[in-house]
Design a protein around this motif. Sequence first.
Motif, short mmCIF file in Angstrom:
data_model
loop_
_atom_site.label_atom_id
_atom_site.label_comp_id
_atom_site.label_asym_id
_atom_site.label_seq_id
_atom_site.Cartn_x
_atom_site.Cartn_y
_atom_site.Cartn_z
N TYR A 135 -8.49 -7.39 -2.08
CA TYR A 135 -7.26 -6.89 -1.45
C TYR A 135 -6.21 -6.56 -2.50
O TYR A 135 -6.23 -7.11 -3.61
N ILE A 141 -1.99 -6.33 -2.04
CA ILE A 141 -0.92 -6.43 -1.04
C ILE A 141 0.43 -6.32 -1.76
O ILE A 141 0.67 -7.00 -2.78
N ILE A 190 -0.09 -13.25 2.46
CA ILE A 190 0.86 -12.68 3.45
C ILE A 190 1.84 -13.79 3.92
O ILE A 190 3.05 -13.57 4.01
N ALA A 198 5.12 -7.70 3.84
CA ALA A 198 3.75 -7.57 3.29
C ALA A 198 3.21 -6.20 3.68
O ALA A 198 3.07 -5.89 4.86
N ALA A 204 0.19 -3.39 3.20
CA ALA A 204 -1.19 -3.17 2.73
C ALA A 204 -1.16 -2.00 1.76
O ALA A 204 -0.77 -0.89 2.12
N LEU A 244 -8.59 -5.44 3.62
CA LEU A 244 -7.63 -5.34 4.72
C LEU A 244 -8.02 -4.24 5.70
O LEU A 244 -7.97 -4.41 6.91
N TYR A 266 -5.72 -7.97 10.92
CA TYR A 266 -4.47 -8.06 10.16
C TYR A 266 -3.32 -7.29 10.81
O TYR A 266 -2.21 -7.28 10.29
N ILE A 319 0.22 -7.82 8.77
CA ILE A 319 0.73 -6.86 7.78
C ILE A 319 1.93 -6.12 8.39
O ILE A 319 1.87 -5.71 9.55
N TRP A 358 1.49 -0.31 6.59
CA TRP A 358 0.29 0.13 5.87
C TRP A 358 0.67 1.38 5.09
O TRP A 358 1.26 2.30 5.65
#
Length: 650
Positions: free
Chosen positions: A99, A101, A120, A130, A132, A157, A164, A168, A171
């Motif tokens: 991942y 983040i 997260i 947070a 992605a 993710l 998620y 999250i 994105w």
Amino acid sequence: MKKWLLVDLHIHSTFSDGSVPAEEIVKIYGEAGFDAIDITDHHFDTQSPRSLEIHEEGKSVKNTETYFKKIDEITHWARETYDLLVIPGLEICNLLEDYHILGIDLKEAINPNQNAEGVIEEIHRQGGLAIASHPPLKLSYFLNGDNESIHRHPLHLWKRRERYADKIDAWEIANREDLFGDVGLERFPYIANSDFHKPHHMTSWKSMIYAEKEKEAIKKSIVEKKVALFFFNEVKEKRDLPQNGQPKDIPPKDIPIVQEDDMKVTAGAKILIVDDEKDLVEMLAYNLERKGHKTIKAYDGFEAWEKIESEMPDLLILDLMMPNLDGWELCRLVRRSQSKAMKEMGILMLTARAMPEDRVYGLEIGADDYLTKPFSLNELILRVEKLMEKRKTISQLAEKVESLHSSMETKESNLRRIAHDLKSPLISIGFSARRMLRKGQNEEASGALKTIYDSSLNLTRWIDETLFFHDLTQSKWQEQMKEVDVKSLVQQTIDLLKESASEKNTEIEFKASLPILKISCHESLMYRGLVNLLSNALKYTPKGGKVEVGVIAYFNKRGSGVLEISFKDNGIGICEEDLEKIFEPYYRGKNVSTEEGKGLGLSFVKQVADLHGGRILVQSEPNKGSRFSILLPVKGNFKAEETERAHEVI
Ligand code: ADP
């Protein structure tokens, strides 16, 4: 006061793998009029050999305390100098967990040696957002054939996005290139950042966020999706804006662009791009047009077929997997067409299928080239250029062949005319010599006359053979097939040469087993063939010899059979080694001494036999003699006697 803020929340400085120091970043963004930025240098885990290497290479923040301190310092200066809000953050990366983040608005470091959920949670505990980081694979990886990036890209993710979805906060959807990626379609909160590493990354998709210019308000607006996307291209616009104020040469989207000097330009082709992936079509069209080509677009097979017929492009870039009519079918349609332009159309196939048999099949059904997705844009353009060059060369060659053909035809017809004109005086020279010979001459004169007669006969024969060979290759002979009485044809042959035979004191005996037998043949070709066999028999048989000429047919009960015309001499014979070679053009046997010839007679006979569906056979023994026979297929009703014999033979 709320307003649309120009924001970039994914920026790397020299604290990790960026090329620009933090102060310089502030300067660049401040001068460009940005409202808020987040410096988010990498902080990698230490759980895998590769991540340890990354630390060693200096691509991960070494000391997070110093890092946050530095950002704090520049935050005040940025606000004062540029009214730019600088937010501290980190891109927390874990190679094992796969991942990346973004932690936006962090107070302190976050432990990267844990799973994504832990990260997260820690971000949220600090009051941060947070995000992605570049969750799905980038389209550009595929377009550039960048398999390494495909392999390296963190997908943890994105693969578990449903899980998620409520953890999250946003994105990332526009990591420099992929604006219309999958994130938007999933209806997740999104944000566009540049993933800035180098100054030219400024030219990329950014976010406009409707909020007050302060951290909490910005974070809230992101979660509430008060986000608009903005393609920041100021530098380029300034440079490229022409007099009339219309921007030129700005890509329709942030798509990969082929550099000008990457390849040689073969401009001016009309190219139809057929693919149901619209982004891909746009990207190819844009780049091909920059190379000076005209492009037409189609998104399924039917539309493509219509455009092929109406526009007659020079080249098709064809995806295999398409709705309605697929690429295979379209390729077959094009190649089966009667139209010359369609048959000559270049076809470059694109496909996600990489099996070798697919490639072979594609090439078999008429594609000129084949590229497997993901492909590199440069490679595609290069192949297009090569294909167009190849097509151009082929059509130039075809034109040359055509013009050569017509000039050859003119030359041939001139040659035939000259040869024909030569023949008549030669024949009359020969006949005059023969007439004078008959009148009886002294030894010296008759020797000279005989040489004149023989030479004229040889030359006439040579001219005939040359012309006949030409006729054979032109296949005009088929039009001239007719029913011919074999016995009388053989008789004519004997009549032509009996004079020469008597001069050599050679007896010719003719035996025909059938009273009348007609076969379908090209009379003059067959006649020349028989003349060749008989004159060879006479030529290669010493004085006082004998030549037996025979015609015999063998039939089966159904009435079809074989006709044999044979010439048997008791001459010098042919050695075994030569027997296979004597039918080759220009081959003369080892037995030849003073006999004149060019080695073309037997190869001519063989061609005549072949053209009539027959065969030529030879049996020979040195110093004993030879037997040549032409076997030809025949049909007819004959007496039982022959039928019986035929049954044995066939
Ligand atoms: P040419 O007679 O001009 O040499 P041909 O193609 O007619 O060419 O014959 C090829 C060769 O076959 C001759 O050179 C000769 O060696 C051999 N040959 C053909 N017919 C006979 C024959 N009846 N007896 C012996 N040799 C023959």
